[in-house]
Design an enzyme around this catalytic site. Structure first.
Site, PDB file in Angstrom:
ATOM      1  N   GLU A 179      -9.295  -4.998  14.350  1.00 21.81           N
ATOM      2  CA  GLU A 179     -10.281  -5.507  13.411  1.00 21.81           C
ATOM      3  C   GLU A 179     -10.141  -7.015  13.282  1.00 21.81           C
ATOM      4  OE1 GLU A 179      -9.366  -3.211   9.919  1.00 21.81           O
ATOM      5  OE2 GLU A 179      -8.265  -4.871   9.019  1.00 21.81           O
TER       6      GLU A 179
ATOM      7  N   CYS B 117      -2.738   2.921   2.862  1.00 18.67           N
ATOM      8  CA  CYS B 117      -3.416   1.899   3.644  1.00 18.67           C
ATOM      9  C   CYS B 117      -4.603   2.498   4.406  1.00 18.67           C
ATOM     10  CB  CYS B 117      -2.416   1.234   4.585  1.00 18.67           C
ATOM     11  SG  CYS B 117      -2.953  -0.379   5.212  1.00 18.67           S
ATOM     12  N   ASP B 118      -5.290   1.664   5.172  1.00 21.48           N
ATOM     13  CA  ASP B 118      -6.616   1.997   5.697  1.00 21.48           C
ATOM     14  C   ASP B 118      -6.675   3.253   6.559  1.00 21.48           C
ATOM     15  OD1 ASP B 118      -6.926  -0.439   4.529  1.00 21.48           O
ATOM     16  OD2 ASP B 118      -8.016  -1.353   6.173  1.00 21.48           O
ATOM     17  N   LYS B 119      -5.686   3.483   7.408  1.00 23.57           N
ATOM     18  CA  LYS B 119      -5.762   4.626   8.324  1.00 23.57           C
ATOM     19  C   LYS B 119      -5.019   5.849   7.789  1.00 23.57           C
ATOM     20  CE  LYS B 119      -7.807   1.597  10.714  1.00 23.57           C
ATOM     21  NZ  LYS B 119      -7.503   0.473   9.846  1.00 23.57           N
TER      22      LYS B 119
ATOM     23  N   ASP C 135      -2.313  -2.431   7.944  1.00 20.66           N
ATOM     24  CA  ASP C 135      -3.325  -3.363   8.441  1.00 20.66           C
ATOM     25  C   ASP C 135      -3.030  -4.782   7.983  1.00 20.66           C
ATOM     26  OD1 ASP C 135      -4.526  -0.983   9.262  1.00 20.66           O
ATOM     27  OD2 ASP C 135      -6.524  -1.799   8.980  1.00 20.66           O
TER      28      ASP C 135
ATOM     29  N   CYS D 166       0.826  -1.213   0.000  1.00 21.53           N
ATOM     30  CA  CYS D 166       0.000   0.000   0.000  1.00 21.53           C
ATOM     31  C   CYS D 166       0.857   1.259   0.000  1.00 21.53           C
ATOM     32  CB  CYS D 166      -0.894   0.025   1.243  1.00 21.53           C
ATOM     33  SG  CYS D 166      -1.730  -1.512   1.613  1.00 21.53           S
TER      34      CYS D 166
ATOM     35  N   SER E 130     -12.519  -5.325   9.090  1.00 22.69           N
ATOM     36  CA  SER E 130     -11.872  -4.837   7.885  1.00 22.69           C
ATOM     37  C   SER E 130     -12.930  -4.490   6.855  1.00 22.69           C
ATOM     38  CB  SER E 130     -10.944  -5.917   7.330  1.00 22.69           C
ATOM     39  OG  SER E 130     -10.555  -5.610   6.012  1.00 22.69           O
TER      40      SER E 130
ATOM     41  N   CYS F  87      -5.345  -2.971  -1.080  1.00 23.77           N
ATOM     42  CA  CYS F  87      -6.215  -4.083  -1.476  1.00 23.77           C
ATOM     43  C   CYS F  87      -7.235  -3.600  -2.506  1.00 23.77           C
ATOM     44  CB  CYS F  87      -6.918  -4.659  -0.253  1.00 23.77           C
ATOM     45  SG  CYS F  87      -5.778  -5.365   0.963  1.00 23.77           S
TER      46      CYS F  87
END
Length: 585
Positions: free
Chosen positions: A459, A137-139, A96, A64, A485, A209
């Site tokens: 998560e 990435c996610d955060k 993550d 990511c 997630s 992802c």
């Protein structure tokens, strides 16, 4: 919460105020500061340009983040070409993917706060005039957006893009297939050799992802809020077109700085937040958006939590057929025109306000006017939606008075009633699931994983993927005060509030209690079949045994984090940043 900053719909009249960055180089007293700027490589003309922090989360933590530093160079080129002075400013990131299913996940959500704090410290400490954020990435993306809104300078926040899916046996494969294959190996339905082949094939390039998981959801949110170029979120990370998009955005950012409009809080208004929430619902996006949107709102001093979110979820149709609830990936949506298709269709349907402002100074409707019509397969028209209500729903009841969030996109089963199987923490549950110590029909409960109780609100993708791999994805329900997630699918209910560590009803559950879930539109309930008197008696007989961790980052986080329904934020929001006076020497 009051909003002290008044958003400006049009450019302010008269001359814009002096650049904040003049504070660091103007006057005799700043001679040494100028020396540091010369040391960076700027000359006298460049020093007097608007100074822009190009903040990114690039590094070798995960795919990511892998090429974000390269993308930052294109943003810097655009800033310079537009007349600005760019400064590359890397900040922290926690992957993550690499922190999944172990204690490292406690630091994932915390990294969102660290990123926002780092943006504030970097930008305010150096008196930068604008922010160009790039995250993967996610955060990363919510943290960068939070920091930009907190600083309230002109800003762009752009998703670094998703990976290309891998190919195996003639089919597209992604990392979720590998997670679920682990469960298949444990259940004896998948060979270890197949899992190894998936592991090698599923993630072939840099990027996040590829489904409508958290990173891509928040990339879309940045577009809907008006902080990102339309079409940038779904464009794969390795596509060369990203360079030109970043350069154009860099030029537009400098133009915004020079007229001092629009600033981040001119853009991120209540209307913009409602627009972003509608886009999440229409795409079956990540449940984590219900955590991140209130946190972004907090930075602008806007009250926007789970009660507001559930109203928008309920009124917005699901029109995008995206994984994990649907079929398609980010690359597929990009190929037909990207996020702009969905935004334009939602504007036409009356679900998004097209008058909302973007970083260019143009409206969201103007920015998406050239987007194609829905293709009917990847994106459906609002007149023929996949579902008349959004892909996510908020459940309430005596078990979750503050609400809990469930992704219903792709779910075949919306009603469930079963015995509670209660675990204190993820590890105990994961061991039980790996060893099939649960029964079809159970409601698996994982508590003490909330923002404070974890601490860090882990998560549970590892567990949900195991359940699917074992063929039990919709034959059991999973309830937690932790997170899921964006890649999670199944009857998985998270963010339950109040969390167990804060005295929520989850702390009172026992094995065998009957839990009833009804996620049908117009119902949206989750109840434990106990009377109020029984719950009060249990609370009186069982005082909480939770205690905060000692030492380090987790101690600090547990001491100040708020509830999930308000975004699990760590400060009161709406930070003012007055301009310094001109030096007198």
């Amino acid at each position: 919460m009051t909003e002290r900053f008044t958003p400006r719909r049009t450019p302010p009249e008269g001359m814009p105020p002096r650049l904040r960055s003049r504070t660091i180089y103007t006057g005799t007293i700043r001679a040494t500061t100028r020396s540091f700027l010369y040391g960076i490589g700027f000359d006298d003309e460049e020093i007097e340009r608007p100074h822009v922090a190009v903040v990114h989360t690039g590094g070798e933590m995960s795919p990511c983040n892998l090429n974000l530093a390269v993308q930052a160079q294109h943003a810097k080129t655009g800033v310079y070409a537009g007349g600005g002075a760019p400064h590359e400013c890397p900040v922290v990131s926690v992957s993550d993917g690499l922190s999944m299913a172990h204690s490292g996940m406690r630091f994932s959500l915390i990294s969102r706060e660290l990123i926002a704090d780092s943006v504030e410290a970097t930008v305010r400490g150096h008196q930068f005039d604008g922010i160009f954020g790039i995250g993967g990435c996610d955060k990363n993306l919510p943290g960068l957006m939070m920091g930009a809104v907190r600083c309230n300078v002109p800003a762009v926040v752009m998703h670094g893009g998703a990976t290309i899916p891998g190919r195996l046996d003639g089919k597209d494969r992604n990392v979720v297939d590998t997670y679920e294959a682990i469960g298949g190996v444990l259940a004896g339905t998948v060979e270890r050799a197949e899992l190894d082949a998936l592991s090698h094939a599923c993630l072939p390039t840099a990027g996040s992802c590829p489904g409508q998981f958290t990173a891509n959801t928040m990339g879309m949110v940045a577009e809907a809020l008006g902080l990102a170029p339309i079409g940038s979120a779904m464009m794969p990370a390795v596509y060369s077109q990203r360079a030109a998009v970043a350069r154009r955005a860099g030029k537009a950012l400098v133009a915004a700085i020079e007229r001092d409009w629009p600033r981040a809080r001119d853009i991120v208004t209540l209307t913009a937040l409602e627009n972003a929430c509608a886009l999440v619902a229409a795409t079956g996006g990540s449940t984590n958006a219900a955590l991140h949107l209130p946190a972004i709102a907090n930075e602008a001093g806007i009250a926007f939590g789970l009660p507001e979110i559930e109203t928008i979820f309920a009124r917005t149709p699901l029109i995008a057929n995206l994984q994990p609830g649907g079929r398609y990936l980010a690359r597929d949506l990009d190929a037909i025109g990207g996020t702009g298709i969905i935004i334009r269709e939602l504007i036409a349907g009356g679900f998004i306000d097209g008058d909302a402002l973007t970083y260019t100074g143009r409206s969201l409707a103007e920015e998406t006017a050239g987007a194609p019509a829905p293709d009917g397969e990847i994106v459906r028209p609002c007149s023929d939606p996949i579902s008349p209500t959004g892909g996510l729903i908020v459940l309430r009841g005596n078990l979750c008075p503050d609400g809990a969030v469930l992704k219903v996109a792709g779910l075949k089963t919306l009603v469930h009633r079963g015995k509670a199987r209660v675990f204190d923490g993820e590890e105990a549950c994961q061991t039980a699931v790996q060893n099939r110590r649960y029964e079809e029909g159970d409601v698996i409960v994982i508590r003490n994983e909330g923002p404070k109780g974890g601490p860090g609100m882990r998560e549970m993708l590892g567990i949900t993927a195991l359940l699917y791999g074992q063929g039990m994805g919709e034959k059991v329900a999973l309830l937690t005060d932790g997170r899921f997630s964006g890649a999670t699918r199944g009857l998985c209910i998270g963010y339950a509030g109040p969390e167990a560590a804060a005295g929520g009803p989850l702390a009172l559950l026992k094995d065998g209690d009957i839990v009833a879930i009804d996620a049908r539109p117009g119902h949206a309930t989750i109840q434990v079949e106990l009377t109020d008197e029984e719950l009060r008696a249990r609370a009186a007989a069982s005082p909480s045994t939770w205690s905060a961790p000692k030492g380090g980052l987790l101690e600090k986080y547990a001491a100040c984090v708020g509830p999930a329904w308000r975004g699990a934020v760590t400060h009161s929001g709406n930070v003012d940043w007055p301009r310094d006076e001109e030096p007198t020497l």
